[in-house]
Design a protein around this motif. Sequence first.
Motif, short mmCIF file in Angstrom:
data_model
loop_
_atom_site.label_atom_id
_atom_site.label_comp_id
_atom_site.label_asym_id
_atom_site.label_seq_id
_atom_site.Cartn_x
_atom_site.Cartn_y
_atom_site.Cartn_z
N GLN A 71 0.82 -1.21 0.00
CA GLN A 71 0.00 0.00 0.00
C GLN A 71 0.86 1.26 0.00
O GLN A 71 1.97 1.29 0.55
CB GLN A 71 -0.92 0.00 1.22
CG GLN A 71 -1.95 1.12 1.24
CD GLN A 71 -2.89 1.01 2.43
OE1 GLN A 71 -2.47 0.62 3.52
NE2 GLN A 71 -4.15 1.35 2.23
N THR A 72 0.35 2.33 -0.63
CA THR A 72 0.97 3.65 -0.58
C THR A 72 -0.01 4.61 0.09
O THR A 72 -1.18 4.69 -0.30
CB THR A 72 1.31 4.17 -1.98
OG1 THR A 72 2.24 3.29 -2.61
CG2 THR A 72 1.93 5.57 -1.90
N ARG A 73 0.47 5.30 1.12
CA ARG A 73 -0.34 6.29 1.84
C ARG A 73 0.19 7.68 1.46
O ARG A 73 1.39 7.93 1.48
CB ARG A 73 -0.22 6.09 3.35
CG ARG A 73 -0.82 4.77 3.85
CD ARG A 73 -2.31 4.74 3.70
NE ARG A 73 -2.98 4.31 4.91
CZ ARG A 73 -4.31 4.24 5.02
NH1 ARG A 73 -5.07 4.58 4.00
NH2 ARG A 73 -4.88 3.84 6.14
N MET A 74 -0.74 8.60 1.15
CA MET A 74 -0.35 9.96 0.77
C MET A 74 -0.92 10.98 1.73
O MET A 74 -2.06 10.85 2.19
CB MET A 74 -0.80 10.27 -0.66
CG MET A 74 -0.14 9.41 -1.72
SD MET A 74 -0.40 10.05 -3.38
CE MET A 74 0.44 8.78 -4.34
N ILE A 105 9.71 0.31 4.47
CA ILE A 105 8.93 1.43 3.94
C ILE A 105 9.82 2.33 3.10
O ILE A 105 11.02 2.49 3.37
CB ILE A 105 8.22 2.24 5.05
CG1 ILE A 105 9.23 2.83 6.04
CG2 ILE A 105 7.19 1.40 5.76
CD1 ILE A 105 8.58 3.79 7.04
N GLU A 106 9.20 2.90 2.06
CA GLU A 106 9.88 3.83 1.17
C GLU A 106 9.13 5.15 1.22
O GLU A 106 7.90 5.18 1.11
CB GLU A 106 9.91 3.27 -0.25
CG GLU A 106 10.68 1.94 -0.32
CD GLU A 106 10.53 1.23 -1.65
OE1 GLU A 106 9.66 1.64 -2.46
OE2 GLU A 106 11.28 0.25 -1.88
N SER A 119 13.87 11.60 -1.11
CA SER A 119 13.34 10.25 -0.88
C SER A 119 14.24 9.53 0.11
O SER A 119 15.40 9.90 0.32
CB SER A 119 13.28 9.46 -2.18
OG SER A 119 14.58 9.25 -2.71
N GLU A 121 14.48 5.38 2.20
CA GLU A 121 13.89 4.06 2.39
C GLU A 121 14.63 3.33 3.51
O GLU A 121 15.82 3.52 3.71
CB GLU A 121 13.94 3.23 1.11
CG GLU A 121 15.34 3.04 0.54
CD GLU A 121 15.32 2.30 -0.78
OE1 GLU A 121 16.09 1.32 -0.92
OE2 GLU A 121 14.54 2.70 -1.67
N GLN A 157 4.61 10.71 0.42
CA GLN A 157 4.16 9.36 0.07
C GLN A 157 4.91 8.34 0.93
O GLN A 157 6.13 8.42 1.07
CB GLN A 157 4.44 9.06 -1.40
CG GLN A 157 3.79 10.02 -2.38
CD GLN A 157 4.08 9.65 -3.82
OE1 GLN A 157 4.25 8.48 -4.16
NE2 GLN A 157 4.13 10.65 -4.68
N HIS A 159 5.25 4.18 1.23
CA HIS A 159 4.93 2.90 0.58
C HIS A 159 5.53 1.75 1.39
O HIS A 159 6.67 1.83 1.85
CB HIS A 159 5.49 2.88 -0.85
CG HIS A 159 5.28 1.57 -1.55
ND1 HIS A 159 4.05 1.18 -2.04
CD2 HIS A 159 6.15 0.55 -1.83
CE1 HIS A 159 4.17 -0.01 -2.60
NE2 HIS A 159 5.42 -0.42 -2.49
N ARG A 160 4.75 0.69 1.54
CA ARG A 160 5.23 -0.49 2.27
C ARG A 160 5.59 -1.61 1.30
O ARG A 160 4.78 -1.99 0.46
CB ARG A 160 4.17 -0.98 3.26
CG ARG A 160 4.54 -2.32 3.93
CD ARG A 160 3.47 -2.77 4.90
NE ARG A 160 3.69 -4.15 5.33
CZ ARG A 160 2.89 -4.83 6.15
NH1 ARG A 160 1.81 -4.24 6.65
NH2 ARG A 160 3.16 -6.08 6.47
N THR A 161 6.81 -2.11 1.41
CA THR A 161 7.23 -3.27 0.63
C THR A 161 7.12 -4.51 1.51
O THR A 161 7.41 -4.46 2.71
CB THR A 161 8.68 -3.12 0.14
OG1 THR A 161 9.55 -3.01 1.27
CG2 THR A 161 8.83 -1.88 -0.72
#
Length: 437
Positions: A71-74, A105-106, A119, A121, A157, A159-161
């Motif tokens: 998922q990506t949270r903004m 997370i990124e 950015s 990570e 943003q 994002h979870r990997t």
Amino acid sequence: MKRTMFAAAAALLAVAALPGRAAADTTAPPSPAAPVVWQPQGTAISGTATSADAPALKPGTTYRDSIRPGQTRMYGVALDARSSAYASAFAVPPAGSRVAYNDGIEIELTSADGTQCDSGEEHFDDDGDARPIGTAVARTITDPDDICQDANAYTLQVHRTSAGTSDPAPWPLEVRLVLEPPLASGAVPGPVPTTPSASPTPLTAGTPRPASGGASFETAAAVRTGIWTDRVLPGETRFYKVPVDWGQQATVFADFSSAPDRKGFDLVGEGTRLTVFSPTRQYVDGVDAGYDGDPAALVEQLAPVAYANRTSDDDTVQRVRYAGWYYLAVTVHPDVARMVKGALPITLRVEVGGAAQAGPHYSGDPASSGIGLSRRAAEAADGTATGGSSASAAPSSSALRLLGFGAIGAGTVLLLSLAAWYVLARRQALRSGRTAS
């Protein structure tokens, strides 16, 4: 009556002396019964899948959310053209969660036209090592011709990997935005200082003092120059914070004890970990080492704190750009439990060198961003949390002393009251005897 009074007084004094004896026993921290757990705090928020309806983050406010695999949270970030901004995000997987090497997370900060401003990570870099991970991304005001310098709507943003074999449960998430005011007109930050090239040496002089590491940044134990002892359970991360002023340089050695109850030979590849974060929660640097039951040691030496560090090409220098509390996260891998029964003793050798210098002249108060230091707070760092609460934090030695003195004082007042009562009762008895005669 006399024997009863003195027996009561002796009992009161004995009870009053107990906290005083407890206060004197500060040679070792208590052994934790259960891991401390970071419970994300703050205002509930729900990040969105697109920037169009992303909820706005307010500066200086902490938010809590959750994030699922893939998922990506903004989140919306409104910035002016003068303040530097730092947006942090930390994921806190439940203890014992299945995680893989590249899980993590990124984080990305983008402008309204999609330009990537910064950015970062953070991944576990090891299978099974579930622990709090995260960092901060920055929009730094440097040159008007650089990217992301204008006042505009930006987007954070997260994002979870996650590998297919990892736990699919949502991870709690803590998000925070802080703004650093610009320098006053005409203020000159000075050059980037030279970082000493000599290898650091551990601090060995001084009596070790107990510390009780917290579960998060908010509950981090405040420590200063000195030797500090604590215990960390396998699968646990404990946080500490060190006051570092302008011009000063912090060096930290983390010594992990040999296994107190060794169960045979084994090796955990990344069994011990030491990570450093800036006052705005930005990752600065981190080291790890294997653990096989023998002692292990890790060291981190920061660059001298300077405003001009932000122009350095070295990330580990660039992020040491302001005075404030620098955070240490100490982690013991869950698999160390194969060799250690209970908690692993650790020793932190903290040394903050150099004389504190005058900081740059800001046009506003940077304290709301966590920048700068209160000398009183720095001098009061005694191994306990200075804000929030920790699930396993022990009372500070000063608090115990205060409790002891209070109890002794209360006992003294009660004893004097009993003595006065006895004198009055005695006089009344004498008068009654004279009247009867």
